[in-house]
Design a protein around this motif. Sequence first.
Motif, mmCIF file in Angstrom:
data_model
loop_
_atom_site.group_PDB
_atom_site.id
_atom_site.type_symbol
_atom_site.label_atom_id
_atom_site.label_comp_id
_atom_site.label_asym_id
_atom_site.label_seq_id
_atom_site.Cartn_x
_atom_site.Cartn_y
_atom_site.Cartn_z
ATOM 1 N N LEU A 196 0.819 -1.213 0.000
ATOM 2 C CA LEU A 196 0.000 0.000 0.000
ATOM 3 C C LEU A 196 0.854 1.264 0.000
ATOM 4 O O LEU A 196 1.990 1.266 0.489
ATOM 5 N N ASP A 197 0.278 2.346 -0.527
ATOM 6 C CA ASP A 197 0.879 3.663 -0.351
ATOM 7 C C ASP A 197 0.638 4.124 1.084
ATOM 8 O O ASP A 197 -0.296 3.668 1.755
ATOM 9 N N ILE A 198 1.470 5.049 1.546
ATOM 10 C CA ILE A 198 1.324 5.565 2.909
ATOM 11 C C ILE A 198 0.388 6.761 2.896
ATOM 12 O O ILE A 198 0.584 7.715 2.140
ATOM 13 N N LYS A 199 -0.639 6.716 3.756
ATOM 14 C CA LYS A 199 -1.655 7.766 3.830
ATOM 15 C C LYS A 199 -1.560 8.526 5.148
ATOM 16 O O LYS A 199 -0.903 8.092 6.097
ATOM 17 N N GLY A 200 -2.285 9.657 5.221
ATOM 18 C CA GLY A 200 -2.328 10.490 6.411
ATOM 19 C C GLY A 200 -1.752 11.864 6.144
ATOM 20 O O GLY A 200 -0.733 11.988 5.450
ATOM 21 N N ILE A 355 11.695 -5.599 10.009
ATOM 22 C CA ILE A 355 11.466 -4.154 10.127
ATOM 23 C C ILE A 355 10.022 -3.876 9.707
ATOM 24 O O ILE A 355 9.633 -4.173 8.582
ATOM 25 N N VAL A 356 9.245 -3.333 10.618
ATOM 26 C CA VAL A 356 7.822 -3.064 10.359
ATOM 27 C C VAL A 356 7.587 -1.564 10.441
ATOM 28 O O VAL A 356 7.757 -0.957 11.510
ATOM 29 N N LEU A 357 7.202 -0.963 9.329
ATOM 30 C CA LEU A 357 6.917 0.474 9.277
ATOM 31 C C LEU A 357 5.404 0.677 9.337
ATOM 32 O O LEU A 357 4.764 0.119 10.204
ATOM 33 N N TRP A 358 4.805 1.453 8.451
ATOM 34 C CA TRP A 358 3.378 1.738 8.552
ATOM 35 C C TRP A 358 2.817 2.144 7.197
ATOM 36 O O TRP A 358 3.549 2.570 6.295
ATOM 37 N N SER A 359 1.500 2.015 7.060
ATOM 38 C CA SER A 359 0.823 2.437 5.827
ATOM 39 C C SER A 359 -0.161 3.578 6.078
ATOM 40 O O SER A 359 -0.631 4.214 5.128
ATOM 41 N N ILE A 360 -0.488 3.836 7.349
ATOM 42 C CA ILE A 360 -1.260 5.032 7.729
ATOM 43 C C ILE A 360 -0.535 5.738 8.857
ATOM 44 O O ILE A 360 -0.247 5.134 9.890
ATOM 45 N N GLY A 384 -5.324 -4.647 5.623
ATOM 46 C CA GLY A 384 -3.905 -4.841 5.922
ATOM 47 C C GLY A 384 -3.168 -3.622 6.415
ATOM 48 O O GLY A 384 -1.934 -3.671 6.571
ATOM 49 N N ASP A 385 -3.852 -2.525 6.683
ATOM 50 C CA ASP A 385 -3.162 -1.306 7.113
ATOM 51 C C ASP A 385 -2.460 -1.481 8.457
ATOM 52 O O ASP A 385 -2.988 -2.109 9.384
ATOM 53 N N ILE A 386 -1.275 -0.910 8.551
ATOM 54 C CA ILE A 386 -0.551 -0.775 9.821
ATOM 55 C C ILE A 386 -0.611 0.696 10.193
ATOM 56 O O ILE A 386 -0.150 1.555 9.433
#
Length: 429
Positions: A196-200, A355-360, A384-386
């Motif tokens: 996914l692209d990162i949103k917010g 390594i776990v980043l985020w999508s929102i 699946g959003d993180i």
Amino acid sequence: MFKLNKSVNIMVVVFCVLFLSACQLQRTAPEESLEQRESALQPKEADSTSILLNEILELANIGMTLGSQINVLESKMEQVKAEWGEPDKLDQAGKGSYATYDGKRVAVGFNEAGEIFDVRSYANSLSELTPAFIKETIGQPDQVRNVNNEEIYVYELNQMIELKFIIPNNSKAVHHLSILNQDRVNVDKTKEVYVLDIKGQSNQLTASAWESMNVWRKQIVAFAKEHENVYINGPNKKQVALTFDDGPDDNVTSAIIDILDKYRVKGNFFFLGSNAETYPDVVIKAYDGGHIVASHSYNHVELTKRSQEEIQTEIEQAGQAIKSIIGKEPAILRTPYGETNKQVAAIAKQEEYSIVLWSIDTLDWSQKEASNIVSNVMQNVRNGDIILMHSDSEKTATVKALPKLIEALQKEKFEIVDLETLLNVKAYQ
């Protein structure tokens, strides 16, 4: 008579000189002979080792190593089994597998699609290679990694290939080689890639800051696609994960844990090692509540601007700080600021961290109102959003937003799960 005596004298002198020279030669000959033998042997030994090392390098450049015709650029496990039969040993390593053939002195790593990504040689001749000779012959390695009492010399070759010499700390010679194709590691080409692209967003950011953030978002998403141990989001299922950075503290983190427990959902806390040592009771509270306790480094420094040794120290020190409190070392890392590069990913992998980043990004550190935190999630949420939030002492708005956010997600039928469930990775070492 004078002439005769003079001739005799000359002969006597010559004889004495020759005799003394012969005596001198007898004394020095053994020492010179030993030196000659040593100098004659050394080039032969060096030539033999140089030939071996050059052969290794030539094979590595085409994706192969000693003792096999297996190629990490194109070979598949079915071909190996057809030629060699079933392996003597089969082990899981991350999401890949390793097949060991004792008689061949070779181990083969393959991904879910059956593609060979790693070939390891344990040939006896490798014991001739010392670290000093390797560096002298083919130059300084691109990386030197220290893992599990082993020093690993890494040479980055063409087409994503790494040539690695593994040298135990208690030895002065190579134990085994690895030829690794990073492009094939853990790739299952039978499955669709879901990234996914990162949103917010936040209206508190300047135009330049917002532009920089968007550039970084695109770059890190592209980076995650190329590195199997870096995650932006989970699979295309109606599940999401709530994550909290920068804790623990003596107020906000505990309040967040209480809310999660009230709604019977699991959270994921990326704790700083230094903060964990200050507030161990909060770490225990999170762990005992069934929430994931993960690492956010020890000092919250930008790892991409640090040396290999400093990166390793940050990860290890944080891991040990958390382990001293809950008895387990984390296996999940979130890099400070999300800053991650090839070196950071490689060191995290060798330390057995995902390594776990985020999508929102809720941007609860910028536009801090509870309403903005909730809307940043609910206007963008996908399977699946993180979801990134924070649990340090300044994030009181996050505490206010959390109940509303949980209720809104549940109303939309999203299951709120921990990262171990969402990503199918281990949470602890």
